[in-house]
Design a protein around this motif. Structure first.
Motif, PDB file in Angstrom:
ATOM      1  N   ILE A 117     -61.967  -9.013  77.804  1.00 38.64           N
ATOM      2  CA  ILE A 117     -62.977  -8.713  76.774  1.00 38.64           C
ATOM      3  C   ILE A 117     -62.956  -7.243  76.391  1.00 38.64           C
ATOM      4  O   ILE A 117     -62.916  -6.924  75.190  1.00 38.64           O
ATOM      5  N   PRO A 118     -62.972  -6.295  77.344  1.00 39.59           N
ATOM      6  CA  PRO A 118     -62.868  -4.880  76.949  1.00 39.59           C
ATOM      7  C   PRO A 118     -61.606  -4.578  76.136  1.00 39.59           C
ATOM      8  O   PRO A 118     -61.637  -3.776  75.199  1.00 39.59           O
ATOM      9  N   TYR A 119     -60.498  -5.222  76.465  1.00 37.91           N
ATOM     10  CA  TYR A 119     -59.249  -4.981  75.733  1.00 37.91           C
ATOM     11  C   TYR A 119     -59.398  -5.384  74.277  1.00 37.91           C
ATOM     12  O   TYR A 119     -59.067  -4.606  73.358  1.00 37.91           O
ATOM     13  N   TYR A 120     -59.867  -6.603  74.029  1.00 44.81           N
ATOM     14  CA  TYR A 120     -59.993  -7.075  72.647  1.00 44.81           C
ATOM     15  C   TYR A 120     -61.132  -6.380  71.909  1.00 44.81           C
ATOM     16  O   TYR A 120     -61.146  -6.341  70.676  1.00 44.81           O
ATOM     17  N   ALA A 121     -62.088  -5.830  72.664  1.00 45.13           N
ATOM     18  CA  ALA A 121     -63.194  -5.110  72.030  1.00 45.13           C
ATOM     19  C   ALA A 121     -62.831  -3.655  71.742  1.00 45.13           C
ATOM     20  O   ALA A 121     -63.612  -2.935  71.117  1.00 45.13           O
ATOM     21  N   GLY A 122     -61.658  -3.211  72.206  1.00 46.96           N
ATOM     22  CA  GLY A 122     -61.265  -1.821  71.997  1.00 46.96           C
ATOM     23  C   GLY A 122     -62.037  -0.859  72.879  1.00 46.96           C
ATOM     24  O   GLY A 122     -62.208   0.316  72.536  1.00 46.96           O
ATOM     25  N   GLY A 123     -62.505  -1.345  74.020  1.00 45.26           N
ATOM     26  CA  GLY A 123     -63.299  -0.505  74.919  1.00 45.26           C
ATOM     27  C   GLY A 123     -62.549  -0.174  76.193  1.00 45.26           C
ATOM     28  O   GLY A 123     -61.385  -0.532  76.382  1.00 45.26           O
ATOM     29  N   GLU A 124     -63.227   0.521  77.094  1.00 43.61           N
ATOM     30  CA  GLU A 124     -62.662   0.889  78.389  1.00 43.61           C
ATOM     31  C   GLU A 124     -63.215  -0.057  79.452  1.00 43.61           C
ATOM     32  O   GLU A 124     -64.426  -0.293  79.514  1.00 43.61           O
ATOM     33  N   PHE A 125     -62.323  -0.596  80.267  1.00 44.79           N
ATOM     34  CA  PHE A 125     -62.702  -1.601  81.255  1.00 44.79           C
ATOM     35  C   PHE A 125     -63.127  -0.969  82.575  1.00 44.79           C
ATOM     36  O   PHE A 125     -62.434  -0.101  83.118  1.00 44.79           O
ATOM     37  N   VAL A 126     -64.296  -1.404  83.087  1.00 46.15           N
ATOM     38  CA  VAL A 126     -64.727  -1.071  84.445  1.00 46.15           C
ATOM     39  C   VAL A 126     -65.073  -2.385  85.129  1.00 46.15           C
ATOM     40  O   VAL A 126     -65.859  -3.183  84.598  1.00 46.15           O
ATOM     41  N   MET A 127     -64.475  -2.622  86.307  1.00 46.51           N
ATOM     42  CA  MET A 127     -64.663  -3.917  86.973  1.00 46.51           C
ATOM     43  C   MET A 127     -66.080  -4.074  87.520  1.00 46.51           C
ATOM     44  O   MET A 127     -66.618  -3.171  88.156  1.00 46.51           O
ATOM     45  N   LEU A 128     -66.659  -5.226  87.256  1.00 47.36           N
ATOM     46  CA  LEU A 128     -67.983  -5.563  87.759  1.00 47.36           C
ATOM     47  C   LEU A 128     -67.922  -5.775  89.264  1.00 47.36           C
ATOM     48  O   LEU A 128     -67.183  -6.631  89.747  1.00 47.36           O
ATOM     49  N   PRO A 129     -68.665  -5.006  90.051  1.00 43.58           N
ATOM     50  CA  PRO A 129     -68.604  -5.170  91.512  1.00 43.58           C
ATOM     51  C   PRO A 129     -69.355  -6.419  91.959  1.00 43.58           C
ATOM     52  O   PRO A 129     -70.275  -6.888  91.285  1.00 43.58           O
ATOM     53  N   PHE A 130     -68.963  -6.944  93.094  1.00 40.26           N
ATOM     54  CA  PHE A 130     -69.651  -8.102  93.674  1.00 40.26           C
ATOM     55  C   PHE A 130     -70.773  -7.566  94.549  1.00 40.26           C
ATOM     56  O   PHE A 130     -70.597  -7.319  95.744  1.00 40.26           O
TER      57      PHE A 130
END
Length: 217
Positions: A169-182
């Motif tokens: 989703i961040p890739y297609y949104a043109g954003g920067e990805f940060v992984m959601l922690p568990f």
């Protein structure tokens, strides 16, 4: 993940039971009920008669581990694909064992074998006709994530930091990805602030594994 399981010990067993019926539905859709039943018969005979040799036992172990690995998670058609080969092997064994069993009741092997083969042929044909590529794409989570990302791209500033489980989703949104922690919600919020995340995208499917985040909906 382990801390969540300790807090909710009944979650995985209940979810696994629910997914077992879902997996059966997927396999019936792809291979047919007759093939699925004969596969179960073949696997049971292989286990009880103990004459299948090391290869047969290895197949049963792999099939069992495949189910155990799948059941706690969200099931989609693509996760059931490895089971198609198990179905064909166990159904063939089922034909062989049932033919031998019916021989006790003076049913000729040729007659019973032909009848059983015709019972499983529709299932084999369904598997051969299944368009694997088409089944993997429309309506799957990957397609949904692409659509969400493209929709989000027009709604947020370029380069926005997006907290998500996967980078699609961040890739297609043109954003920067940060992984959601568990982690629980306060810890997630603290982590997001420290990483400068301004958006959190989470699917309702994923919330089945993260009930502590249900307050977001």
């Amino acid at each position: 993940l382990l801390s969540f399981i300790r807090r909710n010990p009944g979650f995985l067993p209940l979810r696994s039971l629910s997914n077992l019926s879902l997996l059966g539905g997927i396999l019936v859709k792809v291979a047919g009920l007759g093939l699925l039943i004969l596969s179960c018969v073949g696997a049971i005979f292989m286990a009880l008669k103990r004459d299948c040799g090391p290869t047969g036992y290895l197949l049963m172990i792999l099939a069992f581990l495949n189910i155990v690995a799948l059941l706690p998670f969200s099931l989609e058609f693509r996760y059931a694909i490895p089971w198609l080969s198990f179905l064909v092997i166990f159904a063939s064994a089922g034909v062989l064992y049932l033919t031998q069993w019916l021989k006790q009741y003076k049913v000729p092997e040729l007659v019973s074998g032909v009848l059983l083969i015709f019972l499983v042929l529709p299932g084999y044909w369904k598997i051969l006709e299944t368009d694997i590529k088409n089944e993997l794409n429309p309506g799957t989570s990957l397609t949904e994530e692409k659509e969400v990302g493209e929709w989000l791209r027009d709604k947020i500033p370029p380069g926005s930091v997006i907290l998500n489980r996967k980078p699609h989703i961040p890739y297609y949104a043109g954003g920067e990805f940060v992984m959601l922690p568990f982690a629980d919600w306060p810890s997630v919020l603290t982590f997001a602030c420290n990483r400068g995340a301004t958006y959190l995208v989470i699917s309702q499917r994923y919330l089945a594994l993260r009930p502590e985040l249900n307050a977001l909906y």
